[in-house]
Design an enzyme around this catalytic site. Sequence first.
Site, short mmCIF file in Angstrom:
data_model
loop_
_atom_site.label_atom_id
_atom_site.label_comp_id
_atom_site.label_asym_id
_atom_site.label_seq_id
_atom_site.Cartn_x
_atom_site.Cartn_y
_atom_site.Cartn_z
N TYR A 13 -0.57 -1.31 -12.66
CA TYR A 13 -1.99 -1.19 -13.01
C TYR A 13 -2.18 -0.52 -14.36
O TYR A 13 -3.13 0.22 -14.57
CB TYR A 13 -2.76 -0.45 -11.89
CG TYR A 13 -2.54 -1.10 -10.55
CD1 TYR A 13 -3.08 -2.35 -10.28
CD2 TYR A 13 -1.74 -0.50 -9.58
CE1 TYR A 13 -2.85 -2.97 -9.08
CE2 TYR A 13 -1.50 -1.13 -8.37
CZ TYR A 13 -2.06 -2.36 -8.12
OH TYR A 13 -1.83 -2.98 -6.92
N CYS A 52 -14.27 5.58 -28.39
CA CYS A 52 -15.55 6.29 -28.46
C CYS A 52 -16.22 6.35 -27.09
O CYS A 52 -17.29 5.76 -26.86
CB CYS A 52 -16.45 5.61 -29.48
SG CYS A 52 -15.87 5.87 -31.17
N GLY A 73 0.76 -1.24 0.00
CA GLY A 73 0.00 0.00 0.00
C GLY A 73 0.78 1.29 0.00
O GLY A 73 0.20 2.36 -0.17
#
Length: 421
Positions: free
Chosen positions: A375, A346, A239
Site C-alpha cells: 500500500y 502543500c 488480513g
Amino acid sequence: MDHFLYRDGALFAEDVPVSEIVAAVGSPVYIYSTATLERHFKLFDEALAGMDHLVCYAMKAASNQAILKTLAALGAGMDVVSGGEYARAKAAGVPGDRIVFSGVGKTDEEIRAALTGGIRQFNVESEPEMRAIDRVAQTLGVVAPITVRVNPDVDAKTHEKIATGKSENKFGIPIAKAREVYAEAASMKGLKVIGIDVHIGSQLTDLEPFRLAYRKVAELTETLRADGHEISRLDLGGGLGIPYERGNSAPPLPVEYGSMIKEELGHLGCEIEIEPGRLIAGNAGILASRIIYLKEGEGREFMIIDAAMNDLIRPAMYSAHHDIVPVQEAEPGAEQQPYDIVGPVCESGDTFAKGRMMPKLSEGDLVAFRSAGAYGAVMSSEYNTRPLIPEVLVKDDQFAVIRPRPSFDEIINRDTIPEWL
C-alpha cells in the site's frame, strides 16, 4: 524478518547498499527485496501443508509486474479486485485458473473479460452482482464458478477504515441471509456454486477474530451441504498483520494462523484459499528519501524530506506508523532528538511523524521508511505534479528499476488540449 540490514554502518537491501541504489536512481525510491517476498510467500504455503490449498497473493498490496512474476514463479495464485488487476495478473503469466476475482463493484465488462480469459472463481459480494454474473455467463454460453462472500459480523479489532467483516461494512452478504442467497444461486443456469468466501479486515494482530469468523463459516458449510449445495472450497481472505513498529509485540506468525485454520476447518475436507497481501509485501519494501531541509519551528524541529504524502499516503490516510531509520547507521549511544518528519506537498496532512526520536541528522542525509512494500507505490499519485517515484527490485547483489520515474514532459503530454484552446 526482512532483508534490509545494516552492514558496517550502512543499510543494505540484500547485498546492495541502499545508498548505491539512490545514487543510480535518485530519491525518493521504493526498493523491494526478492528474498523477503519469496520467504514470506513460502511461510504461508508451508503453514497450510497437509491441506489442499492455494495461496493467492492479494495484489492490491503491490502490483508491479516484477513482483507478480516473482510470486507466480513460486506457484502463487492472485486475488484481484478490478479489471485492471486481472489484466496485470494475466500479463504476468498467471493462468486464469489461479486468479480469484473479489471486489464489491464488478462491472459487466470486467465479468466478461474474466470469463473469456479464464477465472478460478468470482467471490460474489451481493445478489445484484450474482445476477449480473449469471446474465453475462449465459450470454457467453459458459458457467461461472462462484463463492458467496458472507459477512459474519465479527469485529476484526483493526482500524475502522480497513475493517470489512462487521454488519455496517459494505462487504459481503449478511451470514443470516446466506441460505436464501445460495438457493437463488443454485437456480441460475450460468452459475456453479463451489464454496464460501469470508474476509473480515486487514492488519489483524490477534487470531481470535479469525477463529470466530471461521467457526461461523464451518457451521454454514454444514448447513449448506445439508441443503444440497456442493461446498468444496473455502476462501478465507487475508488480513494477518505485520509489525510496523519494531519493539512492540509481534502479530501471530503464519504457522500459528495455519494451525488455527486446520483446527477450525480441517474436518470439513475443503480446499482452502487464503489471500495474504500485506504480510507478503509489507516488510519486503522500503521507501528511501533524502533530507532537503532541517527547519527550526516553534519548539520543534522539522525534517523536510523529498518523499511526500503522494508517495506514501498511509500516514495521512490511516495515521499509520512506519519506522524511519537513517541509511547511515548512527553510532551506538548517539544522542537522539525529536523531529517532525514532513514532506514538501502543500497540505498539513503531509506529515509522516511528529516528535519522532532519531539520531541527529544533517541536510542531504538519507532515511528509509521500513515496512513500505504494501500500500505504498500502488496508492501513490502525481499530486502537485510530483512524478511517481521509481520502484527497484533487488536480488542478491543485483538491482533493476521495475518502474521508472516519468519526466515532467511525459506527465504533461498525457493532457489533451481542446481545439478551442
